[in-house]
Scaffold this active site. Structure first.
Site, PDB file in Angstrom:
ATOM      1  N   CYS A  23      -0.741   0.825  -5.152  1.00  0.00           N
ATOM      2  CA  CYS A  23       0.412   0.885  -6.066  1.00  0.00           C
ATOM      3  C   CYS A  23       0.734   2.340  -6.401  1.00  0.00           C
ATOM      4  O   CYS A  23       1.904   2.737  -6.444  1.00  0.00           O
ATOM      5  CB  CYS A  23       0.125   0.122  -7.357  1.00  0.00           C
ATOM      6  SG  CYS A  23      -0.164  -1.638  -7.126  1.00  0.00           S
ATOM      7  N   CYS A  80      -4.581  -0.206  -9.360  1.00  0.00           N
ATOM      8  CA  CYS A  80      -4.264  -0.447  -7.945  1.00  0.00           C
ATOM      9  C   CYS A  80      -3.964   0.862  -7.206  1.00  0.00           C
ATOM     10  O   CYS A  80      -2.938   1.500  -7.460  1.00  0.00           O
ATOM     11  CB  CYS A  80      -3.068  -1.396  -7.883  1.00  0.00           C
ATOM     12  SG  CYS A  80      -2.349  -1.598  -6.249  1.00  0.00           S
TER      13      CYS A  80
END
Length: 110
Positions: free
Chosen positions: A37, A34
């Site tokens: 993230c 991600c």
């Protein structure tokens, strides 16, 4: 993806580390693949540093521990949840600036 400032929690350790914590917990639901993230991580590390001793900051990899994200209806990452007294008290979905993370946790600190 764990760091010294943000240790990892798993499905197995979630209850003891998060729900039974004596201080509020900021839990970052994340994944290695991600991009947002990865962008959020340094911001969460700053929050961990500035609130050391008053807030426990942890992360959970949704691919390694899928039961907890399912239990809390996590539909996308990054998602951060603030837990206090074993209950969810705040949630932020998506990449957020440090100021928003601080505002998310501030009302729940002792």
């Amino acid at each position: 993806m764990a760091s010294q400032l943000i240790p990892s929690v798993t499905d197995r350790t979630f209850e003891a580390e998060v729900l039974q914590s004596q201080v509020p917990v900021l839990l970052d639901f994340t994944a290695t693949w991600c991009g947002p993230c990865k962008a959020l991580k340094p911001l969460i590390e700053k929050v961990a540093q500035s609130h050391a001793g008053r807030l426990k900051v942890l992360q959970l990899d949704i691919d390694d521990s899928p039961d907890t994200p399912s239990r809390f209806n996590i539909r996308g990452v990054p998602t951060v949840i603030v837990f206090k007294g074993g209950k969810e008290v705040a949630r932020q979905v998506g990449l957020a600036p440090e100021s928003k993370l601080v505002a998310l946790v501030a009302p729940h600190l002792g």
